[in-house]
Design a protein around this motif. Structure first.
Motif, PDB file in Angstrom:
ATOM      1  N   LEU A  85      20.042  -7.029  -4.830  1.00  9.01           N
ATOM      2  CA  LEU A  85      21.096  -7.347  -4.108  1.00  9.01           C
ATOM      3  C   LEU A  85      21.239  -8.614  -3.575  1.00  9.01           C
ATOM      4  N   ASP A  86      22.641  -9.216  -3.775  1.00  8.05           N
ATOM      5  CA  ASP A  86      22.653 -10.468  -3.224  1.00  8.05           C
ATOM      6  C   ASP A  86      23.377 -10.495  -1.861  1.00  8.05           C
ATOM      7  N   ILE A  87      22.386 -10.753  -0.659  1.00  6.84           N
ATOM      8  CA  ILE A  87      22.798 -10.527   0.732  1.00  6.84           C
ATOM      9  C   ILE A  87      22.827 -11.770   1.229  1.00  6.84           C
ATOM     10  N   ASN A  88      23.968 -12.485   1.588  1.00  5.84           N
ATOM     11  CA  ASN A  88      24.096 -13.758   2.294  1.00  5.84           C
ATOM     12  C   ASN A  88      23.167 -14.831   1.501  1.00  5.84           C
ATOM     13  N   ASN A  89      23.536 -14.995   0.112  1.00  8.66           N
ATOM     14  CA  ASN A  89      22.733 -15.777  -0.742  1.00  8.66           C
ATOM     15  C   ASN A  89      21.197 -15.680  -0.838  1.00  8.66           C
ATOM     16  N   LEU A  90      20.802 -14.352  -0.399  1.00  8.19           N
ATOM     17  CA  LEU A  90      19.129 -14.184  -0.466  1.00  8.19           C
ATOM     18  C   LEU A  90      19.191 -12.882  -1.447  1.00  8.19           C
ATOM     19  N   LYS A  91      18.476 -12.969  -2.463  1.00  5.82           N
ATOM     20  CA  LYS A  91      18.072 -11.934  -3.472  1.00  5.82           C
ATOM     21  C   LYS A  91      17.216 -10.913  -2.987  1.00  5.82           C
ATOM     22  N   LEU A  92      17.527  -9.789  -2.781  1.00  2.00           N
ATOM     23  CA  LEU A  92      16.461  -8.766  -2.223  1.00  2.00           C
ATOM     24  C   LEU A  92      16.422  -7.819  -3.366  1.00  2.00           C
ATOM     25  N   PRO A  93      14.902  -7.315  -3.949  1.00  2.00           N
ATOM     26  CA  PRO A  93      14.940  -6.350  -4.802  1.00  2.00           C
ATOM     27  C   PRO A  93      14.862  -5.335  -3.937  1.00  2.00           C
ATOM     28  N   PHE A  94      15.670  -4.150  -4.181  1.00  2.00           N
ATOM     29  CA  PHE A  94      15.509  -2.687  -3.722  1.00  2.00           C
ATOM     30  C   PHE A  94      15.107  -1.882  -4.837  1.00  2.00           C
ATOM     31  N   ARG A  95      14.084  -0.880  -4.615  1.00  2.00           N
ATOM     32  CA  ARG A  95      13.792   0.101  -5.372  1.00  2.00           C
ATOM     33  C   ARG A  95      14.637   1.440  -4.773  1.00  2.00           C
ATOM     34  N   CYS A  96      15.321   2.031  -5.488  1.00  2.00           N
ATOM     35  CA  CYS A  96      15.985   3.199  -5.201  1.00  2.00           C
ATOM     36  C   CYS A  96      15.554   4.681  -5.443  1.00  2.00           C
ATOM     37  N   TYR A  97      15.404   5.533  -4.613  1.00  2.00           N
ATOM     38  CA  TYR A  97      14.853   6.654  -4.978  1.00  2.00           C
ATOM     39  C   TYR A  97      15.913   7.999  -4.352  1.00  2.00           C
ATOM     40  N   ARG A 131       0.831  -1.251  -0.076  1.00  2.00           N
ATOM     41  CA  ARG A 131       0.088  -0.034   0.076  1.00  2.00           C
ATOM     42  C   ARG A 131       0.712   1.162  -0.007  1.00  2.00           C
ATOM     43  N   HIS A 132       1.933   1.396   0.795  1.00  2.00           N
ATOM     44  CA  HIS A 132       2.695   2.659   1.077  1.00  2.00           C
ATOM     45  C   HIS A 132       3.903   2.440   0.321  1.00  2.00           C
ATOM     46  N   THR A 133       4.436   3.392  -0.515  1.00  2.00           N
ATOM     47  CA  THR A 133       5.456   3.374  -1.139  1.00  2.00           C
ATOM     48  C   THR A 133       6.285   4.744  -0.975  1.00  2.00           C
ATOM     49  N   PRO A 134       7.560   4.895  -1.089  1.00  2.00           N
ATOM     50  CA  PRO A 134       8.225   6.285  -0.780  1.00  2.00           C
ATOM     51  C   PRO A 134       7.599   7.399  -1.771  1.00  2.00           C
ATOM     52  N   ASP A 135       7.332   7.007  -3.057  1.00  2.00           N
ATOM     53  CA  ASP A 135       6.897   7.852  -3.882  1.00  2.00           C
ATOM     54  C   ASP A 135       5.400   8.493  -3.544  1.00  2.00           C
ATOM     55  N   VAL A 136       4.841   7.863  -2.784  1.00  2.00           N
ATOM     56  CA  VAL A 136       3.617   8.241  -2.456  1.00  2.00           C
ATOM     57  C   VAL A 136       3.526   9.026  -0.940  1.00  2.00           C
ATOM     58  N   CYS A 137       4.523   8.429  -0.080  1.00  2.00           N
ATOM     59  CA  CYS A 137       4.383   8.712   1.276  1.00  2.00           C
ATOM     60  C   CYS A 137       5.279  10.125   1.527  1.00  2.00           C
ATOM     61  N   LEU A 138       6.595   9.981   0.971  1.00  2.00           N
ATOM     62  CA  LEU A 138       7.431  11.046   1.435  1.00  2.00           C
ATOM     63  C   LEU A 138       7.114  12.363   0.622  1.00  2.00           C
ATOM     64  N   PRO A 139       6.330  12.550  -0.449  1.00  2.00           N
ATOM     65  CA  PRO A 139       6.082  14.018  -0.650  1.00  2.00           C
ATOM     66  C   PRO A 139       5.273  14.444   0.213  1.00  2.00           C
ATOM     67  N   ALA A 140       4.427  13.715   1.087  1.00  2.00           N
ATOM     68  CA  ALA A 140       3.564  14.205   2.092  1.00  2.00           C
ATOM     69  C   ALA A 140       4.287  15.132   3.231  1.00  2.00           C
ATOM     70  N   THR A 141       5.540  14.752   3.119  1.00  2.00           N
ATOM     71  CA  THR A 141       6.470  15.317   4.196  1.00  2.00           C
ATOM     72  C   THR A 141       7.178  16.725   3.641  1.00  2.00           C
ATOM     73  N   GLY A 142       6.956  17.111   2.678  1.00  2.00           N
ATOM     74  CA  GLY A 142       7.520  17.999   2.133  1.00  2.00           C
ATOM     75  C   GLY A 142       8.602  17.877   1.093  1.00  2.00           C
ATOM     76  N   LEU A 143       9.115  16.568   0.902  1.00  2.00           N
ATOM     77  CA  LEU A 143      10.130  16.277   0.122  1.00  2.00           C
ATOM     78  C   LEU A 143       9.647  16.267  -1.348  1.00  2.00           C
TER      79      LEU A 143
END
Length: 537
Positions: free
Chosen positions: A442-454, A419-431
């Motif tokens: 990112l491959d972290i300890n043999n675990l694949k983690l998909p990060f969205r970067c803003y 439901r809540h993503t940075p592009d929706v929530c952070l602009p509400a704080t004035g950013l």
């Protein structure tokens, strides 16, 4: 194709049908409405903006009963019943389209257009049933009470979010002006109001959007309840919007004044009570306006009342055999659709590899680490099963803030995690969002983690924001091509997304280069991510 077609002769007046026959006709329509309400119930109970939706089914039933009492006294007449070919074609199309709608709903119940598809299908099919039973006069009588239910269907996000942001800024600006008049210094930062004791946020529920939506519902309800003419109904909707904004500004001003005088923590003590008081005051005022609009100016005797729509031509069914055929067809089709949907996902989900079990451990051994408590508002909005958050200063002088939420398997997991993503929530704080979202796996300890970067910009400089939404059984290539439309197709193919969800969000300040921030994130995550070894059978 515009020429009406005869689809059956109306039975003679006084023909009675057994209770079993009526139950057979009502059953499929009752199922469609039950399923629609069950789908929307998830958002009504988890999203404060639409909590009023819980009473809309009861109000809809009340309007239908009131309309039925007004038109049920018509005397039967003779004649043949005719319906347009286009009406039949539309209903057949919607009945068949119910199958792909259900497939999508099982995969992505949080996608708001699904609620609109189900509502449109249910309402149009119901109106066609009324057309068969009561003719066009019946549709004219009951169309508005039935369509009134649409006021409880959540607005699509692409339409709702701009309105929320704009109303939030208007609300914050008006509150700052009000506080200035009463001598309380305040500064607006986007949707945030800064007072001497700290920052007061104008969240979605206080933005005015909930007041706008609930006032729209109440205005339309009273307009139908008092059988007003359309000009008066439009006036009532406009009056409702003005009253909603006025009372919402009053509420936010009171809470912000409390925060300035008693501290930010005091807001939580008065938040719910103030909101309920303002809601009741707004509803009572709008009721009074509705009553006055219904009696003043008093219509002349020669004026036809707004509610005197074409009356039913008879009190018995106009084309009962056609209605019975429609009901039986719906029953068979619904059974086929539900069985097909469950079978499809059972086969697809049996092939899903749940993947490793892991968790996030915050660096509480860092002397600068400070845990952040979970607020009741966060639990209300997200309903996570496990959550932790904190902030600290890294060895290179940068500042970090991390959030970790875990949802156990269940239908609500996929909905609330997305439901809540940075592009929706952070602009509400004035950013302001300057870049993103860019995907990095990112491959972290043999675990694949998909990060969205803003990248966001604000008074404190650039903010590097990384959010990971992880769910079991998703392959790497899926993340590489992930998009809103692709998610819909992938959900149907991969499963319903109810096997549990995890969300990590990390905000960094002090980095001007996104690549350097990503490298630092990867180093830190190798210490923070704990992967449990697989269990032996």
């Amino acid at each position: 194709m515009d020429t009406p077609i005869q689809i059956g002769s109306r039975p003679a007046a006084g023909v009675k049908h057994s209770t079993l026959e009526w139950v057979l006709i009502i059953l499929p329509f009752a199922w469609l409405w039950f399923h629609l309400i069950d789908n929307l119930r998830l958002q009504w109970t988890t999203d404060p903006q639409y909590s009023y939706g819980l009473v809309v089914p009861l109000l809809t039933a009340g309007l239908l009963l009131r309309r039925w009492q007004r038109v049920s006294g018509d005397s039967p007449q003779s004649g043949e019943f005719k319906a347009s070919v286009w009406a039949a074609v539309l209903v057949v199309f919607l009945v068949f389209f119910y199958f792909p709608t259900r497939l999508l709903e099982e995969a992505v119940p949080e996608w708001r257009p699904i609620g609109w598809l189900l509502a449109i299908e249910t309402i149009v099919i119901t109106l066609y049933g009324i057309l068969l039973l009561k003719g066009r006069a019946g549709v004219a009588s009951y169309a508005f009470p039935i369509c009134f239910f649409l006021t409880a269907v959540p607005w699509p996000t692409f339409f709702e979010q701009p309105i929320i942001q704009q109303l939030s800024r208007i609300n914050a600006a008006m509150v700052v002006n009000v506080l200035g008049v009463i001598g309380v210094p305040a500064i607006q930062h986007g949707n945030i109001i800064e007072v001497s004791t700290g920052l007061v946020g104008i969240n979605d529920a206080c933005s005015g959007i909930r007041s706008l939506q609930s006032s729209l519902m109440i205005s339309l309800f009273f307009g139908e309840f008092y059988f007003m003419k359309w000009p008066r109904r439009i006036f009532l909707v406009l009056a409702g919007f003005i009253l909603a904004m006025f009372f919402n500004i009053c509420r936010t001003s009171i809470l912000t004044d409390i925060a300035a005088k008693k501290g930010i923590g005091a807001v939580a003590q008065y938040h719910d009570e103030t909101g309920m008081t303002v809601l009741l005051a707004c509803t009572a005022t709008l009721w009074g306006v509705s009553y006055l609009a219904s009696i003043f100016p008093k219509p002349s005797a020669a004026t036809k009342p707004a509610a005197d729509l074409p009356r039913h031509q008879n009190s018995s069914a106009q084309n009962f055999p056609a209605a019975r055929f429609l009901a039986i067809s719906l029953i068979i089709w619904v059974v086929v659709v539900e069985a097909g949907v469950q079978l499809w996902y059972h086969i697809r989900e049996s092939k899903i590899d749940p993947g490793p079990s892991w968790s996030l451990v915050l660096p509480d051994d860092n002397p600068t680490f400070r845990p952040l408590p979970d607020t009741p508002e966060e639990h209300t909005l997200l309903r996570f099963d496990d959550g932790k958050q904190g902030q600290w200063q890294a060895s290179d002088g940068t500042f970090w803030q991390a959030y970790y939420f875990n949802w156990l398997p269940g239908r609500v997991a996929g909905y609330l995690a997305k439901r809540h993503t940075p592009d929706v929530c952070l602009p509400a704080t004035g950013l302001t969002m300057a870049a993103g979202p860019a995907l990095t796996v990112l491959d972290i300890n043999n675990l694949k983690l998909p990060f969205r970067c803003y990248v966001f910009t604000g008074p404190g400089g650039p903010f590097q924001v990384f959010q990971c939404h992880w769910e079991p059984g998703i392959q790497d290539e899926t993340y590489a091509h992930e998009s809103s439309r692709f998610n819909l197709i992938r959900g149907i193919w991969a499963g319903r997304g109810n096997k549990g969800q995890k969300v990590i969000e990390i905000v960094m300040t002090g980095y001007t280069d996104s690549d350097a921030a990503r490298e630092a994130l990867e180093r830190e995550l190798r210490r923070m991510i704990k992967v449990e070894p697989p269990k032996l059978n």
